[in-house]
Design a protein around this motif. Structure first.
Motif, PDB file in Angstrom:
ATOM      1  N   PHE A 177      43.847  26.252  85.258  1.00 30.65           N
ATOM      2  CA  PHE A 177      43.969  25.512  86.504  1.00 30.65           C
ATOM      3  C   PHE A 177      43.250  24.162  86.433  1.00 30.65           C
ATOM      4  O   PHE A 177      42.224  24.011  85.773  1.00 30.65           O
ATOM      5  CB  PHE A 177      43.392  26.345  87.654  1.00 30.65           C
ATOM      6  CG  PHE A 177      44.076  27.667  87.820  1.00 30.65           C
ATOM      7  CD1 PHE A 177      45.372  27.734  88.317  1.00 30.65           C
ATOM      8  CD2 PHE A 177      43.444  28.851  87.450  1.00 30.65           C
ATOM      9  CE1 PHE A 177      46.012  28.951  88.459  1.00 30.65           C
ATOM     10  CE2 PHE A 177      44.075  30.069  87.604  1.00 30.65           C
ATOM     11  CZ  PHE A 177      45.367  30.122  88.104  1.00 30.65           C
ATOM     12  N   ASP A 178      43.789  23.193  87.158  1.00 28.84           N
ATOM     13  CA  ASP A 178      43.183  21.866  87.218  1.00 28.84           C
ATOM     14  C   ASP A 178      41.857  21.892  87.952  1.00 28.84           C
ATOM     15  O   ASP A 178      40.976  21.065  87.695  1.00 28.84           O
ATOM     16  CB  ASP A 178      44.118  20.880  87.920  1.00 28.84           C
ATOM     17  CG  ASP A 178      45.444  20.700  87.199  1.00 28.84           C
ATOM     18  OD1 ASP A 178      45.560  21.152  86.041  1.00 28.84           O
ATOM     19  OD2 ASP A 178      46.365  20.109  87.789  1.00 28.84           O
ATOM     20  N   SER A 179      41.724  22.824  88.897  1.00 29.81           N
ATOM     21  CA  SER A 179      40.534  22.894  89.726  1.00 29.81           C
ATOM     22  C   SER A 179      40.433  24.274  90.354  1.00 29.81           C
ATOM     23  O   SER A 179      41.415  25.026  90.390  1.00 29.81           O
ATOM     24  CB  SER A 179      40.593  21.844  90.838  1.00 29.81           C
ATOM     25  OG  SER A 179      41.681  22.125  91.712  1.00 29.81           O
ATOM     26  N   THR A 180      39.262  24.578  90.871  1.00 30.73           N
ATOM     27  CA  THR A 180      39.094  25.822  91.616  1.00 30.73           C
ATOM     28  C   THR A 180      39.977  25.822  92.852  1.00 30.73           C
ATOM     29  O   THR A 180      40.539  26.861  93.221  1.00 30.73           O
ATOM     30  CB  THR A 180      37.618  26.010  92.000  1.00 30.73           C
ATOM     31  OG1 THR A 180      36.844  26.134  90.798  1.00 30.73           O
ATOM     32  CG2 THR A 180      37.415  27.250  92.862  1.00 30.73           C
ATOM     33  N   GLU A 181      40.139  24.663  93.463  1.00 29.69           N
ATOM     34  CA  GLU A 181      40.993  24.572  94.652  1.00 29.69           C
ATOM     35  C   GLU A 181      42.427  24.957  94.322  1.00 29.69           C
ATOM     36  O   GLU A 181      43.095  25.645  95.101  1.00 29.69           O
ATOM     37  CB  GLU A 181      40.932  23.157  95.239  1.00 29.69           C
ATOM     38  CG  GLU A 181      39.612  22.782  95.882  1.00 29.69           C
ATOM     39  CD  GLU A 181      38.494  22.508  94.879  1.00 29.69           C
ATOM     40  OE1 GLU A 181      37.307  22.602  95.269  1.00 29.69           O
ATOM     41  OE2 GLU A 181      38.805  22.227  93.686  1.00 29.69           O
ATOM     42  N   GLN A 182      42.926  24.525  93.166  1.00 29.30           N
ATOM     43  CA  GLN A 182      44.286  24.890  92.767  1.00 29.30           C
ATOM     44  C   GLN A 182      44.391  26.393  92.525  1.00 29.30           C
ATOM     45  O   GLN A 182      45.355  27.034  92.959  1.00 29.30           O
ATOM     46  CB  GLN A 182      44.699  24.135  91.508  1.00 29.30           C
ATOM     47  CG  GLN A 182      46.138  24.433  91.072  1.00 29.30           C
ATOM     48  CD  GLN A 182      46.503  23.789  89.750  1.00 29.30           C
ATOM     49  OE1 GLN A 182      45.735  23.822  88.802  1.00 29.30           O
ATOM     50  NE2 GLN A 182      47.691  23.184  89.702  1.00 29.30           N
TER      51      GLN A 182
END
Length: 281
Positions: free
Chosen positions: A49-54
């Motif tokens: 993932f690009d980020s934890t948010e994603q």
């Protein structure tokens, strides 16, 4: 019974495309005729993932999310039991918890969830470590013959205690959804199967994913292994594949190695306890 493992390249964030791809492979390459079908880790969302948010945005409730609902439809349609990895969102909407999980889905519906115990690399930033232990479910093949099914996810293989806990819990078959990047697991799985006297079914993926900073390449080589360390089926490093193998899961219950040795009775756990509790290698 017939075991099936599905290997394919997953599109990060493309949930509907990934579900459609898996369904196509299931029906076009014989997986729909299996009694047990194992899909990769995070097979509907992608992994790096690009980020934890994603990662959290792609996570779904269980059993009410679209991935479990699709798995339930496949199970009803084919009569197979499915084990598949997904990003799980649990708890309340105000205080959700997120896990790298695998679900067990039978023709009668969702049976339960295993939450990955040993998180790998950036997973440690996106998910909580599992809190389920290593459960074992009793399921049945198409003929109604019961067998015991355990689940571990990807990096769990690296810790021998994972497969040992499942074997101690009575598992005949260990389903192993994976997104393997380290090269060692394909060679290790016949040993995990041998030392624990179980069948193993590792469903890996292929392709590469970038998080915008680095790229991971997945090694393929999904495998089905027997309690005698036989590799019953293996996929290539690259490309889609549906592996199948005919097995009798009850063969795993023959724990007698010869006239003098028994797989379980010969163990001496009292002598292992101090080592296990020390944490020293």
């Amino acid at each position: 019974m017939k075991l099936a493992v599905i290997q394919f390249d997953v599109e990060k964030g493309g949930v509907e495309a990934n579900l459609a791809h898996a369904e196509s492979l299931l029906h076009e390459q014989g997986g729909a005729e299996a009694d047990l079908v194992v899909l990769p880790e995070l097979f509907a969302t992608g992994y790096f993932f690009d980020s934890t948010e994603q990662a959290h945005a792609l996570a779904e409730p269980v059993p009410d999310g679209r991935t479990v609902r699709r798995l339930e439809a496949w199970a009803r349609e084919t009569g197979a039991t499915f084990v598949a990895g997904l990003a799980e969102r649990a708890g309340s909407s105000r205080r959700p918890a997120h896990y790298n999980s695998a679900v067990v889905v039978a023709p009668r519906g969702w049976l339960g969830t295993y939450r990955k115990t040993h998180l790998y690399y950036e997973e440690t930033q996106h998910f909580r470590p599992g809190d389920t232990g290593f459960p074992v479910w009793t399921v049945a093949d198409r003929a109604g013959r019961p067998y015991r099914l355990g689940v571990m996810v990807c990096f769990d293989w690296f810790f021998p205690e994972s497969a040992r806990a499942l074997a101690a819990g009575g598992a005949d078959v260990v389903a192993h959804p994976s997104n393997l990047v380290l090269p060692h697991c394909p060679e290790a799985m016949p040993i995990r199967a041998l030392e624990n006297g179980v069948f193993t079914a590792t469903a890996n993926r292929t392709g590469s994913e970038s998080n915008g900073r680095e790229t991971l390449t997945f090694i393929g080589r999904s495998r089905i292994c027997s309690p005698r360390a036989e590799v019953l089926a293996e996929a290539p490093r690259v490309g889609d594949a549906v592996l199948t193998a005919e097995v009798d899961p009850h063969d795993a219950r023959d724990r007698q190695l010869n006239a003098y040795n028994h797989r379980d009775d010969d163990r001496r756990p009292a002598l292992y306890a101090s080592y296990a509790s020390s944490g020293v290698g």
